[in-house]
Design a protein around this motif. Structure first.
Motif, PDB file in Angstrom:
ATOM      1  N   LEU A  82       0.780  -1.185   0.364  1.00  0.00           N
ATOM      2  CA  LEU A  82      -0.036   0.041   0.735  1.00  0.00           C
ATOM      3  C   LEU A  82       0.621   1.324  -0.134  1.00  0.00           C
ATOM      4  CD1 LEU A  82      -2.498  -1.116   2.468  1.00  0.00           C
ATOM      5  CD2 LEU A  82      -2.951  -1.052  -0.290  1.00  0.00           C
ATOM      6  N   TYR A  83       0.741   3.118  -0.035  1.00  0.00           N
ATOM      7  CA  TYR A  83       1.002   3.628  -0.718  1.00  0.00           C
ATOM      8  C   TYR A  83       1.338   3.894   1.025  1.00  0.00           C
ATOM      9  CZ  TYR A  83       0.062   3.894  -5.486  1.00  0.00           C
ATOM     10  OH  TYR A  83      -0.298   3.083  -6.581  1.00  0.00           O
ATOM     11  N   MET A  86      -0.960   7.859   1.991  1.00  0.00           N
ATOM     12  CA  MET A  86      -1.966   8.380   1.916  1.00  0.00           C
ATOM     13  C   MET A  86      -2.926   7.842   2.453  1.00  0.00           C
ATOM     14  SD  MET A  86      -2.921   6.332  -2.551  1.00  0.00           S
ATOM     15  CE  MET A  86      -4.586   7.304  -2.208  1.00  0.00           C
ATOM     16  N   GLN A  91      -7.230   5.308  -0.115  1.00  0.00           N
ATOM     17  CA  GLN A  91      -6.436   4.384  -0.899  1.00  0.00           C
ATOM     18  C   GLN A  91      -7.363   2.961  -1.361  1.00  0.00           C
ATOM     19  OE1 GLN A  91      -2.220   2.297  -1.035  1.00  0.00           O
ATOM     20  NE2 GLN A  91      -2.973   3.199   0.967  1.00  0.00           N
ATOM     21  N   TYR A  94      -9.902   4.024  -4.382  1.00  0.00           N
ATOM     22  CA  TYR A  94      -8.519   4.423  -4.988  1.00  0.00           C
ATOM     23  C   TYR A  94      -8.564   3.059  -5.386  1.00  0.00           C
ATOM     24  CZ  TYR A  94      -4.585   5.193  -7.904  1.00  0.00           C
ATOM     25  OH  TYR A  94      -3.630   5.172  -8.979  1.00  0.00           O
ATOM     26  N   THR A 126      -3.105   7.888   7.916  1.00  0.00           N
ATOM     27  CA  THR A 126      -2.318   6.739   6.482  1.00  0.00           C
ATOM     28  C   THR A 126      -1.760   5.961   7.215  1.00  0.00           C
ATOM     29  OG1 THR A 126      -0.207   8.449   7.792  1.00  0.00           O
ATOM     30  CG2 THR A 126      -1.029   9.761   6.765  1.00  0.00           C
TER      31      THR A 126
END
Length: 294
Positions: A82-83, A86, A91, A94, A126
């Motif tokens: 995962l990012y 974000m 996320q 997205y 996050t």
């Protein structure tokens, strides 16, 4: 139905997969177990098209898997994917949008799934701020948010506490109940045994055993028997043809040299009128695993 047919993969001189074949049935949870380097992740990456196979095929409902098919798959790699900067909900939405979901539906489904996975209070955090266990839950949400038709999960229970394991089990069972073939690997044999319909055991790139829990227990089951009585079961040691393996008060674990010897134990127990239970010793997945990879 997801099927792997004779998959072979080499890395230089090392044979990572040696004619690997097994089936993941519709609506069934299939546990994929093996030691480190056994070939689990390689097989899963081939299913997802991340790796190419040297030979063999992957099919779904009898037809070769295509890139279009794989868009309907859900995949969770063992590595964090995962990012980190974000926000959790952002996320997950997205990723649903990447699979073609409309904005409103994607947000609604993502929020509901994250709430169910215990991340309802962390939607605006996050990913990097989450604990490792919560990052694992977020990664599972990422694999499920588009409601995939096939699920392939590499070590989904890693780092989860017992309560989180129960939550994830429930989510995966629901996905299977809706018809999705679910394949997941795990080193936690007790979790696999409790959750799965079918098991696949791999070692050194080769399938050592595959089938339902019941079939594997029947094939590799113990020849030992358990008797539980309300009285003292010490008399079992005197039955001809019986070798007592373990004994504790009213409980005895024994081997019988013949069927008649086993029946003699049961008949004697019944005559004493204090039988609580009698049956073959329940063979665990860990015992079967040790037997087939030995």
């Amino acid at each position: 139905m997801l099927e792997l047919h004779d998959l072979t993969k080499r890395y230089g001189d090392r044979l990572a997969l040696d004619s690997v074949s097994f089936t993941v049935g519709d609506g069934r949870l299939t546990g994929f177990v093996g030691g480190n380097g056994a070939g689990k992740t390689t097989a899963m990456r081939i299913v997802l098209g991340v790796l190419a196979t040297d030979s063999g095929t992957v099919t779904i409902d009898g037809a070769a898997v295509t890139a279009t098919d794989r868009r309907r798959f859900g995949y969770m790699p063992e590595e964090r994917g995962l990012y980190p900067k974000m926000r959790v909900l952002e996320q997950t939405v997205y990723l649903a949008r990447l699979h073609g979901w409309a904005p409103v539906a994607a947000r609604r489904n993502a929020a509901e799934l994250l709430e169910r996975l215990g991340l309802g209070e962390r939607l605006d955090d996050t990913v990097e701020s989450l604990s490792l266990g919560n990052q694992q839950r977020a990664q599972i949400a990422a694999a499920l948010v588009h409601r995939p038709e096939v699920l392939v999960l590499d070590e989904p229970f890693s780092g989860l506490d017992p309560m989180a394991v129960e939550t994830v089990q429930s989510v995966l069972s629901d996905a299977a109940a809706q018809g999705a073939p679910v394949l997941f690997s795990s080193h936690q044999l007790d979790v696999v045994e409790r959750l799965c319909d079918d098991l696949v055991i791999i070692a050194d790139g080769r399938i050592r055993a595959a089938g339902s829990r019941e079939a594997l227990r029947a094939e590799h089951g113990s020849e030992r028997w358990e008797l539980l009585t309300t009285g003292d079961a010490g008399w079992v040691r005197g039955v001809p043809g019986v070798d007592v393996v373990s004994f504790d008060g009213g409980w005895a674990l024994f081997e019988a040299s013949t069927e008649s010897a086993r029946h003699a134990v049961l008949a004697e127990a019944v005559s004493r009128g204090d039988v609580v239970s009698f049956g073959r010793e329940q063979t665990t997945l860990a015992q079967i695993f040790r037997e087939v990879v030995r």
